[in-house]
Design an enzyme around this catalytic site. Structure first.
Site, PDB file in Angstrom:
ATOM      1  CG  ASN A 363      -2.139   0.935   1.083  1.00 44.62           C
ATOM      2  OD1 ASN A 363      -1.991   2.074   1.564  1.00 44.62           O
ATOM      3  ND2 ASN A 363      -3.132   0.707   0.355  1.00 44.62           N
ATOM      4  N   GLY A 406      -2.539   1.750   4.691  1.00 39.25           N
ATOM      5  CA  GLY A 406      -1.007   2.301   4.543  1.00 39.25           C
ATOM      6  C   GLY A 406      -1.045   3.617   3.849  1.00 39.25           C
ATOM      7  NE  ARG A 408      -3.702   4.105  -4.790  1.00 39.02           N
ATOM      8  CZ  ARG A 408      -4.984   3.878  -5.183  1.00 39.02           C
ATOM      9  NH1 ARG A 408      -5.751   3.469  -4.112  1.00 39.02           N
ATOM     10  NH2 ARG A 408      -5.438   4.370  -6.300  1.00 39.02           N
ATOM     11  CB  CYS A 409      -5.443   3.390   3.121  1.00 42.10           C
ATOM     12  SG  CYS A 409      -5.718   1.719   2.431  1.00 42.10           S
ATOM     13  CG  MET A 410      -3.730   6.647   6.177  1.00 44.00           C
ATOM     14  SD  MET A 410      -2.531   6.645   7.527  1.00 44.00           S
ATOM     15  CE  MET A 410      -0.971   6.739   6.752  1.00 44.00           C
TER      16      MET A 410
END
Length: 419
Positions: A363, A406, A408-410
């Site tokens: 991620n 991770g 990218r998610c955030m």
């Protein structure tokens, strides 16, 4: 603010230079997490809040140091609810008297308290929730004589009238920009559905977005029960979008987004890839991200030869044509005009692979071609990336990663250049 009709926001690739992004720093919602409620709130563990805030601020700073403009979700929401229309929009949607724990009286009382708050306090509670004690203390003398709520009487002081939204940390999922438009996504899990309302309000009423001229690919819950989440959506460039089909995104969600992208010509092809339907693989970006113009990371536990995928292209009567692919990375390479795609996988034991999957080793947030942000804990994956010419900017995520997400998610990029 842009002039009406001119769209200053766009995301044209996964790896072009990142210019503007929406992040959410942990706050009140994280303070509400307990061992008893963490599963309902979709977290795997409780969080050391002050340390999570330190980690997040360091994450923010890495981007600022590279010239990225960071917008914080709480601030955007607070600026949005300065508009009375925005407040009415939000409260109408989150205080439905048909909700089992509300009813007409409690919905009315809660609306009375929330609408009396200032913008900053209101944004805090829209993200962080409100319990019975906070509600009754805020009501004070404003409680109308004779108004009694069955739901409120049945609650303990620390029961939530308005549940906290700790998954707002993962700004990518609820709102994702795809070329010259934004998708405000209908979330699969009930614990995240209210996040959609906050983003709808921001994009409808915040001065920065209200006249941006951006397309609205998906308009929140209007698409439900079809579901689509931004962690499954990768903007590859060259008019191509890659979407994961797993635990959180449905076939209907993929086809509806594809149809709207094709209608404007903003994209010419959507590649849909099947994922195992398990929490460890909840989104495509937990197992696959783009890190350079020709390079993707892929979780070691997946065999590219066994990945099923389909390519959607414009069809007749606004129904996309669907063709199954023999190899997903061959399809991606053809779409991007590449002779071959580099598929980067870390050579490690099954035990190490499972740990790094749990810690979001794939991620990664690209902030420029060949430059990514990664959690420092994933030593094997980060070493492999560097050996393949990728610059890795490491951040600490001991606490941030406890929600299984991770870098990218955030992050929700709102302006990014082409690759």
């Amino acid at each position: 603010m842009s002039k009406s009709g001119e769209n200053m926001f766009h995301v044209d690739s996964e790896i072009g230079v990142l210019k503007q992004v929406i992040l959410h720093e942990p706050g009140l919602a994280f303070e509400r997490l307990t061992p008893a409620n963490k599963d309902e709130l979709l977290f795997d563990d409780v969080v050391w809040v002050s340390r999570a805030q330190q980690e997040h601020r360091a994450f923010q700073q890495v981007m600022r140091d590279r010239g990225v403009t960071v917008h914080l979700l709480h601030d955007l929401l607070a600026e949005t609810v300065k508009d009375e229309q925005a407040v009415a929009f939000v409260l109408e949607r989150i205080l439905d008297e048909r909700q089992p724990h509300l009813g007409p009286a409690l919905a009315r009382l809660t609306g009375q308290v929330l609408s009396a708050m200032g913008p900053d306090e209101l944004a805090t509670h829209l993200l962080g929730g409100m319990n019975k004690l906070e509600l009754t203390q805020a009501l004070g003398e404003r409680s109308p004589n004779g108004v009694r709520s069955l739901g409120l009487d049945l609650m303990a002081d620390d029961d939530f009238v308005l549940a906290p939204l700790p998954n707002s940390l993962f700004t990518r999922d609820t709102s994702c920009w795809v070329y010259d438009g934004v998708s405000v996504n209908p979330m699969m899990m009930s614990g995240r559905k209210r996040e959609t309302v906050n983003y709808e309000a921001i994009y409808n009423f915040h001065p920065m977005f209200a006249e941006s001229g951006a397309h609205r690919w998906i308009d929140g819950e209007a698409m439900a029960p079809a579901a689509l989440e931004g962690g499954d959506v990768l903007v590859l460039g060259h008019g191509t979008v890659l979407i994961g089909l797993g635990e959180r995104t449905t076939p209907a969600g993929v086809e509806l987004l594809a149809r709207r992208l094709f209608r404007t010509g903003s994209a010419q092809r959507v590649i849909a890839m099947e994922l195992p339907k398990a929490r460890a693989f909840m989104h495509l970006d937990t197992v696959l991200t783009m890190v350079d113009e020709d390079a993707f990371t892929l979780f070691t536990g997946l065999d590219r030869r066994e990945l099923r995928s389909w390519t959607l292209t414009p069809g007749r009567h606004q129904v996309p044509d669907v063709t199954e692919n023999k190899d997903v990375f061959d399809a991606i390479g053809n779409a991007l005009g590449l002779d071959a795609v580099r598929v980067l996988q870390t050579r490690q034991s099954s035990y190490a692979a499972e740990r790094e999957q749990w810690n979001d080793g794939c991620n990664l947030l690209a902030i420029a071609p060949g430059t990514v942000i990664a959690y420092e804990v994933n030593e094997n994956s980060n070493r492999m990336l560097r050996e393949n010419g990728i610059e890795v900017l490491e951040v600490r995520g001991d606490q941030l990663g406890r929600g299984r997400g991770g870098p990218r998610c955030m992050s929700c990029p709102i302006e990014r250049g082409a690759a």
